[in-house]
Design an enzyme around this catalytic site. Structure first.
Site, PDB file in Angstrom:
ATOM      1  N   CYS A  53       0.833  -1.202   0.000  1.00 36.66           N
ATOM      2  CA  CYS A  53       0.000   0.000   0.000  1.00 36.66           C
ATOM      3  C   CYS A  53       0.868   1.253   0.000  1.00 36.66           C
ATOM      4  O   CYS A  53       1.727   1.431   0.864  1.00 36.66           O
ATOM      5  CB  CYS A  53      -0.914   0.001   1.227  1.00 36.66           C
ATOM      6  SG  CYS A  53      -1.927   1.497   1.376  1.00 36.66           S
ATOM      7  N   TYR A  84      -7.564   4.728  -9.597  1.00 33.37           N
ATOM      8  CA  TYR A  84      -7.314   3.842  -8.453  1.00 33.37           C
ATOM      9  C   TYR A  84      -8.186   2.585  -8.510  1.00 33.37           C
ATOM     10  O   TYR A  84      -7.707   1.467  -8.297  1.00 33.37           O
ATOM     11  CB  TYR A  84      -7.569   4.615  -7.157  1.00 33.37           C
ATOM     12  CG  TYR A  84      -7.351   3.821  -5.894  1.00 33.37           C
ATOM     13  CD1 TYR A  84      -6.093   3.324  -5.557  1.00 33.37           C
ATOM     14  CD2 TYR A  84      -8.410   3.585  -5.001  1.00 33.37           C
ATOM     15  CE1 TYR A  84      -5.887   2.611  -4.376  1.00 33.37           C
ATOM     16  CE2 TYR A  84      -8.213   2.875  -3.828  1.00 33.37           C
ATOM     17  CZ  TYR A  84      -6.954   2.390  -3.526  1.00 33.37           C
ATOM     18  OH  TYR A  84      -6.763   1.692  -2.363  1.00 33.37           O
ATOM     19  N   GLU A  96       1.211  -0.227  -6.929  1.00 39.64           N
ATOM     20  CA  GLU A  96       1.205   1.051  -6.210  1.00 39.64           C
ATOM     21  C   GLU A  96       2.649   1.432  -5.887  1.00 39.64           C
ATOM     22  O   GLU A  96       3.345   0.699  -5.186  1.00 39.64           O
ATOM     23  CB  GLU A  96       0.385   0.941  -4.928  1.00 39.64           C
ATOM     24  CG  GLU A  96      -1.093   0.706  -5.179  1.00 39.64           C
ATOM     25  CD  GLU A  96      -1.928   0.792  -3.913  1.00 39.64           C
ATOM     26  OE1 GLU A  96      -1.415   1.279  -2.881  1.00 39.64           O
ATOM     27  OE2 GLU A  96      -3.101   0.364  -3.946  1.00 39.64           O
ATOM     28  N   ASP A 131      -3.004  -7.585   2.473  1.00 36.41           N
ATOM     29  CA  ASP A 131      -3.330  -6.868   1.238  1.00 36.41           C
ATOM     30  C   ASP A 131      -2.953  -7.755   0.054  1.00 36.41           C
ATOM     31  O   ASP A 131      -1.767  -8.017  -0.185  1.00 36.41           O
ATOM     32  CB  ASP A 131      -2.560  -5.549   1.153  1.00 36.41           C
ATOM     33  CG  ASP A 131      -3.040  -4.535   2.178  1.00 36.41           C
ATOM     34  OD1 ASP A 131      -4.178  -4.664   2.639  1.00 36.41           O
ATOM     35  OD2 ASP A 131      -2.261  -3.617   2.491  1.00 36.41           O
ATOM     36  N   TYR A 136      -0.127  -4.794  -5.202  1.00 29.99           N
ATOM     37  CA  TYR A 136       0.664  -4.768  -3.973  1.00 29.99           C
ATOM     38  C   TYR A 136       2.017  -5.448  -4.139  1.00 29.99           C
ATOM     39  O   TYR A 136       2.720  -5.672  -3.150  1.00 29.99           O
ATOM     40  CB  TYR A 136      -0.112  -5.429  -2.832  1.00 29.99           C
ATOM     41  CG  TYR A 136      -1.384  -4.705  -2.469  1.00 29.99           C
ATOM     42  CD1 TYR A 136      -1.360  -3.378  -2.048  1.00 29.99           C
ATOM     43  CD2 TYR A 136      -2.624  -5.337  -2.556  1.00 29.99           C
ATOM     44  CE1 TYR A 136      -2.521  -2.701  -1.727  1.00 29.99           C
ATOM     45  CE2 TYR A 136      -3.800  -4.677  -2.230  1.00 29.99           C
ATOM     46  CZ  TYR A 136      -3.743  -3.358  -1.824  1.00 29.99           C
ATOM     47  OH  TYR A 136      -4.897  -2.686  -1.497  1.00 29.99           O
ATOM     48  N   CYS A 201      -2.392   1.684   7.483  1.00 25.47           N
ATOM     49  CA  CYS A 201      -1.033   1.497   6.960  1.00 25.47           C
ATOM     50  C   CYS A 201      -0.704   0.021   7.029  1.00 25.47           C
ATOM     51  O   CYS A 201      -0.542  -0.523   8.124  1.00 25.47           O
ATOM     52  CB  CYS A 201      -0.016   2.316   7.752  1.00 25.47           C
ATOM     53  SG  CYS A 201       1.694   2.000   7.233  1.00 25.47           S
ATOM     54  N   CYS A 210      18.858  -5.128   6.687  1.00 22.04           N
ATOM     55  CA  CYS A 210      19.549  -5.218   5.398  1.00 22.04           C
ATOM     56  C   CYS A 210      20.960  -4.651   5.521  1.00 22.04           C
ATOM     57  O   CYS A 210      21.139  -3.516   5.973  1.00 22.04           O
ATOM     58  CB  CYS A 210      18.782  -4.432   4.339  1.00 22.04           C
ATOM     59  SG  CYS A 210      19.585  -4.415   2.719  1.00 22.04           S
TER      60      CYS A 210
END
Length: 219
Positions: A53, A84, A96, A131, A136, A201, A210
């Site tokens: 998202c 959208y 997105e 999601d 996504y 969110c 990382c």
């Protein structure tokens, strides 16, 4: 749990879209105060990321020191000036995305890659958490040979630590930005979580750090 696996449309199957946008992009970033669209300051660079998202993804980057502006939109698909609802229906091929404009003297592309990898789960294919959908999918669209080298080095390094932590294989789509237009999203999506602090969110990482300092790309 998530039903049938989403499928990307072919160029022939994708919605044809429209020749002109149906809205005007806001002139200024609500947090950073800078223009959302170019031309950007001389010497600044552009990076394009998709990590689920785009509301939460955009906030991750506007909170990163050295980022000058951010813009959410749709990338990696076929439909011109998509809406959208069309992207969410899976008929455009887009994901997105967030366009990040940054000062390389203040933040490196490698540091932005670290934010990218750590802020979502890049092993999940056409979803992020709950999601689900082709929109996504994780993706990076590169703007230079140096970005390509940086992405490849960081992906290899991150895959090693993900494997050590018993995560799967990175599925991130990595392609040149050239020929893959970035279409800005509707005005209400821009800086959505600044306008709606309690808004949804879905961004969440693996908890695996990382490594940085692995890319040696130049120019």
């Amino acid at each position: 749990m998530f039903g049938r696996t989403p499928q990307l449309p072919t160029p022939e199957q994708a919605l044809k879209g429209r020749s002109t946008p149906e809205f005007q992009v806001p002139s200024r970033h609500t947090v950073l105060g800078n223009p959302l669209v170019g031309p950007y300051p001389e010497g600044f660079e552009v990076a394009d990321f998709a990590m689920g998202c785009f509301w939460g993804a955009e906030r991750k980057f506007w909170e990163t020191p050295g980022v000058w502006t951010t813009l959410v939109g749709y990338q990696g698909g076929y439909t011109e000036n998509p809406a959208y609802e069309e992207v969410c229906a899976g008929v455009t091929g887009h994901t997105e995305a967030v366009r990040v404009v940054f000062d390389p003297a203040a933040v490196s592309y490698e540091q932005l890659l670290k934010v990218f990898w750590e802020s979502h789960n890049p092993t999940q294919g056409f979803r992020q958490g709950n999601d689900v959908g082709t929109q996504y999918r994780s993706a990076i669209y590169t703007h230079s040979p140096a970005q390509v080298a940086g992405v490849e080095a960081s992906r290899e390094a991150y895959q090693q630590v993900l494997t050590g932590a018993r995560h799967g294989t990175i599925t991130t789509e990595i392609l040149p930005a050239e020929g893959r237009a970035f279409w800005p999203a509707e005005p209400y999506h821009q800086q959505y979580l600044d306008k709606n602090p309690a808004g949804y969110c879905g961004i969440g990482g693996t908890g695996v750090s990382c490594p940085i300092g692995v890319a040696k790309a130049e120019g």
